[in-house]
Design a protein around this motif. Structure first.
Motif, PDB file in Angstrom:
ATOM      1  N   ARG A  79      62.771 -29.930 -38.505  1.00 26.34           N
ATOM      2  CA  ARG A  79      63.862 -29.982 -37.534  1.00 26.34           C
ATOM      3  C   ARG A  79      65.204 -30.081 -38.214  1.00 26.34           C
ATOM      4  O   ARG A  79      66.172 -29.429 -37.829  1.00 26.34           O
ATOM      5  CB  ARG A  79      63.661 -31.195 -36.629  1.00 26.34           C
ATOM      6  CG  ARG A  79      62.569 -30.969 -35.637  1.00 26.34           C
ATOM      7  CD  ARG A  79      62.732 -31.880 -34.467  1.00 26.34           C
ATOM      8  NE  ARG A  79      61.581 -31.782 -33.584  1.00 26.34           N
ATOM      9  CZ  ARG A  79      61.474 -32.433 -32.456  1.00 26.34           C
ATOM     10  NH1 ARG A  79      62.434 -33.229 -32.083  1.00 26.34           N
ATOM     11  NH2 ARG A  79      60.414 -32.291 -31.706  1.00 26.34           N
ATOM     12  N   ARG A 132      69.655 -19.345 -38.150  1.00 26.33           N
ATOM     13  CA  ARG A 132      68.539 -19.154 -37.223  1.00 26.33           C
ATOM     14  C   ARG A 132      68.988 -18.390 -35.990  1.00 26.33           C
ATOM     15  O   ARG A 132      68.232 -17.584 -35.439  1.00 26.33           O
ATOM     16  CB  ARG A 132      67.973 -20.511 -36.815  1.00 26.33           C
ATOM     17  CG  ARG A 132      67.156 -21.136 -37.908  1.00 26.33           C
ATOM     18  CD  ARG A 132      66.522 -22.419 -37.458  1.00 26.33           C
ATOM     19  NE  ARG A 132      65.326 -22.193 -36.649  1.00 26.33           N
ATOM     20  CZ  ARG A 132      64.109 -22.071 -37.167  1.00 26.33           C
ATOM     21  NH1 ARG A 132      63.937 -22.146 -38.446  1.00 26.33           N
ATOM     22  NH2 ARG A 132      63.081 -21.884 -36.378  1.00 26.33           N
ATOM     23  N   GLN A 164      68.924 -14.875 -36.891  1.00 25.69           N
ATOM     24  CA  GLN A 164      67.536 -14.386 -36.954  1.00 25.69           C
ATOM     25  C   GLN A 164      66.990 -14.130 -35.562  1.00 25.69           C
ATOM     26  O   GLN A 164      66.285 -13.151 -35.330  1.00 25.69           O
ATOM     27  CB  GLN A 164      66.655 -15.410 -37.665  1.00 25.69           C
ATOM     28  CG  GLN A 164      66.877 -15.402 -39.155  1.00 25.69           C
ATOM     29  CD  GLN A 164      65.871 -16.265 -39.874  1.00 25.69           C
ATOM     30  OE1 GLN A 164      65.082 -16.969 -39.245  1.00 25.69           O
ATOM     31  NE2 GLN A 164      65.891 -16.221 -41.191  1.00 25.69           N
ATOM     32  N   MET A 165      67.322 -15.044 -34.653  1.00 33.01           N
ATOM     33  CA  MET A 165      66.848 -14.857 -33.287  1.00 33.01           C
ATOM     34  C   MET A 165      67.425 -13.574 -32.702  1.00 33.01           C
ATOM     35  O   MET A 165      66.725 -12.823 -32.019  1.00 33.01           O
ATOM     36  CB  MET A 165      67.238 -16.055 -32.424  1.00 33.01           C
ATOM     37  CG  MET A 165      66.084 -17.013 -32.210  1.00 33.01           C
ATOM     38  SD  MET A 165      66.419 -18.209 -30.938  1.00 33.01           S
ATOM     39  CE  MET A 165      67.259 -19.451 -31.867  1.00 33.01           C
ATOM     40  N   GLU A 224      65.521 -10.736 -34.062  1.00 34.39           N
ATOM     41  CA  GLU A 224      64.174 -10.626 -33.488  1.00 34.39           C
ATOM     42  C   GLU A 224      64.231 -10.017 -32.088  1.00 34.39           C
ATOM     43  O   GLU A 224      63.431  -9.143 -31.731  1.00 34.39           O
ATOM     44  CB  GLU A 224      63.544 -12.018 -33.431  1.00 34.39           C
ATOM     45  CG  GLU A 224      62.036 -11.984 -33.444  1.00 34.39           C
ATOM     46  CD  GLU A 224      61.434 -13.376 -33.521  1.00 34.39           C
ATOM     47  OE1 GLU A 224      62.201 -14.363 -33.577  1.00 34.39           O
ATOM     48  OE2 GLU A 224      60.206 -13.465 -33.513  1.00 34.39           O
ATOM     49  N   PHE A 236      62.853  -7.778 -20.488  1.00 33.42           N
ATOM     50  CA  PHE A 236      63.003  -8.926 -21.380  1.00 33.42           C
ATOM     51  C   PHE A 236      63.510 -10.137 -20.619  1.00 33.42           C
ATOM     52  O   PHE A 236      63.072 -11.258 -20.825  1.00 33.42           O
ATOM     53  CB  PHE A 236      63.964  -8.561 -22.519  1.00 33.42           C
ATOM     54  CG  PHE A 236      63.898  -9.526 -23.665  1.00 33.42           C
ATOM     55  CD1 PHE A 236      64.681 -10.661 -23.661  1.00 33.42           C
ATOM     56  CD2 PHE A 236      63.037  -9.306 -24.716  1.00 33.42           C
ATOM     57  CE1 PHE A 236      64.624 -11.554 -24.708  1.00 33.42           C
ATOM     58  CE2 PHE A 236      62.972 -10.197 -25.764  1.00 33.42           C
ATOM     59  CZ  PHE A 236      63.769 -11.315 -25.766  1.00 33.42           C
ATOM     60  N   VAL A 250      66.380 -17.054 -23.138  1.00 36.05           N
ATOM     61  CA  VAL A 250      65.265 -17.092 -24.091  1.00 36.05           C
ATOM     62  C   VAL A 250      65.675 -17.817 -25.364  1.00 36.05           C
ATOM     63  O   VAL A 250      64.946 -18.658 -25.887  1.00 36.05           O
ATOM     64  CB  VAL A 250      64.807 -15.655 -24.431  1.00 36.05           C
ATOM     65  CG1 VAL A 250      63.748 -15.692 -25.499  1.00 36.05           C
ATOM     66  CG2 VAL A 250      64.270 -14.985 -23.190  1.00 36.05           C
ATOM     67  N   ALA A 265      65.772 -21.464 -24.811  1.00 34.65           N
ATOM     68  CA  ALA A 265      64.419 -22.021 -24.762  1.00 34.65           C
ATOM     69  C   ALA A 265      63.835 -22.133 -26.162  1.00 34.65           C
ATOM     70  O   ALA A 265      63.160 -23.101 -26.489  1.00 34.65           O
ATOM     71  CB  ALA A 265      63.530 -21.142 -23.888  1.00 34.65           C
ATOM     72  N   CYS A 266      64.142 -21.148 -26.996  1.00 38.13           N
ATOM     73  CA  CYS A 266      63.640 -21.218 -28.369  1.00 38.13           C
ATOM     74  C   CYS A 266      64.253 -22.387 -29.112  1.00 38.13           C
ATOM     75  O   CYS A 266      63.573 -23.116 -29.828  1.00 38.13           O
ATOM     76  CB  CYS A 266      63.961 -19.914 -29.125  1.00 38.13           C
ATOM     77  SG  CYS A 266      62.992 -18.537 -28.562  1.00 38.13           S
ATOM     78  N   ALA A 287      62.607 -25.399 -28.093  1.00 43.61           N
ATOM     79  CA  ALA A 287      61.268 -25.523 -28.662  1.00 43.61           C
ATOM     80  C   ALA A 287      61.329 -25.980 -30.098  1.00 43.61           C
ATOM     81  O   ALA A 287      60.474 -26.721 -30.551  1.00 43.61           O
ATOM     82  CB  ALA A 287      60.534 -24.195 -28.544  1.00 43.61           C
ATOM     83  N   SER A 288      62.339 -25.534 -30.841  1.00 42.06           N
ATOM     84  CA  SER A 288      62.369 -25.968 -32.229  1.00 42.06           C
ATOM     85  C   SER A 288      62.988 -27.338 -32.368  1.00 42.06           C
ATOM     86  O   SER A 288      63.272 -27.801 -33.449  1.00 42.06           O
ATOM     87  CB  SER A 288      63.081 -24.939 -33.107  1.00 42.06           C
ATOM     88  OG  SER A 288      64.235 -24.466 -32.492  1.00 42.06           O
TER      89      SER A 288
END
Lengths: 363, 109
Positions: free
Chosen positions: A10, A20, A23-24, A27, A57, A63, A66-67, A70-71
């Motif tokens: 984390r 990140r 990167q998201m 992706e 999508f 999204v 939410a990611c 989640a992380s």
């Protein structure tokens, strides 16, 4: 163990947050491209394909959020954001920030000072052997409003002979004499003590020895024990200081020992001499008079005293105000409450002074 | 979309882990494969797929690395970790127990 790995992950995610995010983005873009390609293969035109892909999508930001959730970085990120915001607002009104900081500083400082006193006086015992059982004997005459009458030599003798709970009773008083023979005449604060004074305190001289019983007999040769500070400053830290002679009060005194560096207790004395060497005490008027009280007596009361009782005496002796004084505690508590209240009230008042409309607009 | 069944979070995790057994895969590939194998019954929405992937990564069941996709694009690939494989085993066993129990109740009642 896994918990540690997760925490590390984390923190790593937090540290690399912008990376990140990128990167998201990549992706998501990849996914949309693949989806668009699939739609094209199914026969849609290129623009329609892309549109369909995006529709399927769903909300990209949703999204990504939410990611991030989640992380597990959300909590940390929010906290860091709030921190930045707070700092920015403080920077915008430096005067106000200064007031709050000063208030907090004052309160915290006052309490730290108070605790330091309590800590050194109450919580840490004297660095003497069995410092917790060391007692100061004091005579008080509360009716006459006198807290410390002192003791006369005869009274000390009484205590020594009659008090069964006291292991060793020693005399102490301090006077200023003039010392000749170490360069210029020096004014020395002299502790006049019983022969076993250092023994009772558990202090061992680093050079030479302490007093012996025969040195406390009237007519004995005058001897001196020097404090560590005096030895360093006026005797030049001479390793051969033992045996040196000085002239005090028209008598020759020989140095027989040097003390280790210790907090000087009960007073800041440069040198020590046996009781009989003190010209004032030796006067018949003083030595034989029960009423002539100039002495403090120290006694080692093994098993008879609680640490708290000792601390009260010592505290009173050293500072004149006992730190266990109820007034002190109450006062300090009130000060803390006041400080906390101020630290809260000032920002609150400021906040209520803002027009809600303006506050919302500036968001 | 009308055929798709809403998947419980834990079940989606299970499916992802299972689909990664043959080898590393990127997010889009995963969604396609799940759709294929389930014969279109399960369509994993992106809103649940990617958060699930991040969650699995954070928990250490899968790990991610960037690589080249089949058509030469840069993509993020996921693969099972050893802990992930163990997790898959236990979760599969749980699922089988659960679904067997549900089936029994549906029969009897």
């Amino acid at each position: 163990m896994r918990l540690l790995a997760r925490l590390r992950a984390r923190l790593g995610a937090l540290a690399h947050a912008p990376e990140r995010d990128r990167q998201m983005d990549d992706e998501v873009r990849f996914h949309l491209e693949m989806e668009a390609e699939k739609n094209r293969r199914l026969g849609h035109g290129p623009e329609e394909a892309q549109r369909q892909a995006r529709v399927r999508f769903g909300g990209v930001d949703g999204v990504k959020e939410a990611c991030r959730d989640a992380s597990g970085v959300r909590l940390l990120q929010d906290f860091v954001q709030d921190l930045h915001y707070g700092l920015r607002s403080l920077r915008r009104s430096p005067g106000f920030a200064a007031v709050v900081v000063a208030t907090l500083g004052l309160g915290i400082g006052a309490n730290t000072a108070m605790f330091s006193v309590v800590n050194t006086v109450l919580l840490r015992p004297l660095p003497y052997r069995e410092g917790e059982s060391l007692m100061v004997l004091r005579q008080a005459a509360p009716g006459a409003g006198e807290e410390d009458l002192g003791l006369s030599p005869l009274e000390v003798q009484d205590f020594r002979e009659q008090a069964r709970s006291l292991d060793g009773v020693v005399e102490y008083h301090s006077m200023a004499f003039t010392l000749l023979g170490a360069g210029e005449p020096t004014r020395v604060q002299t502790g006049v003590v019983s022969w076993n004074f250092f023994e009772v305190l558990g202090v061992e001289p680093v050079l030479g020895r302490g007093f012996r019983p025969e040195e406390e007999r009237p007519g004995a040769e005058a001897v001196l024990v020097a404090s560590h500070e005096f030895w360093q400053q006026h005797l030049g830290a001479d390793p051969g200081a033992v045996g040196r002679r000085f002239n005090m009060n028209d008598r020759v005194h020989t140095v027989i020992g040097v003390l280790p560096p210790l907090p000087r207790y009960p007073g800041e004395d440069d040198v020590y001499m046996p009781t009989v060497a003190c010209p004032f005490r030796s006067r018949p008027r003083v030595a034989e008079n029960r009423e002539s009280r100039m002495l403090q007596a120290l006694g080692l009361g093994l098993g008879a005293v609680t640490a708290l009782a000792l601390a009260r005496l010592v505290a009173g002796l050293l500072f004149g105000v006992a730190p266990t004084d109820a007034l002190c505690f109450v006062g300090s508590g009130l000060l803390l409450v006041l400080v906390a209240a101020l630290a809260c009230v000032l920002p609150a008042r400021r906040a209520t002074a803002i027009d809600p409309q303006i506050a919302l607009r500036s968001l | 979309m009308s055929n798709s069944v809403d998947l419980l979070q834990g079940t989606l995790d299970l499916l992802i882990l299972r689909t990664l057994v043959p080898g590393a895969q990127h997010g889009w590939g995963l969604s396609q494969r799940i759709q294929q194998v389930s014969e279109d019954v399960l369509r994993v929405g992106q809103g649940s797929l990617y958060p699930a992937l991040h969650r699995l990564e954070e928990q250490g069941w899968i790990k991610a690395s960037w690589g080249e996709s089949e058509n030469g694009r840069r993509a993020k690939f996921y693969e099972l970790t050893r802990a992930g494989r163990k997790r898959l085993e236990t979760e599969t066993a749980n699922w089988e127990r659960l679904s067997a129990a549900v089936a029994r109740i549906l029969e009897v009642a």
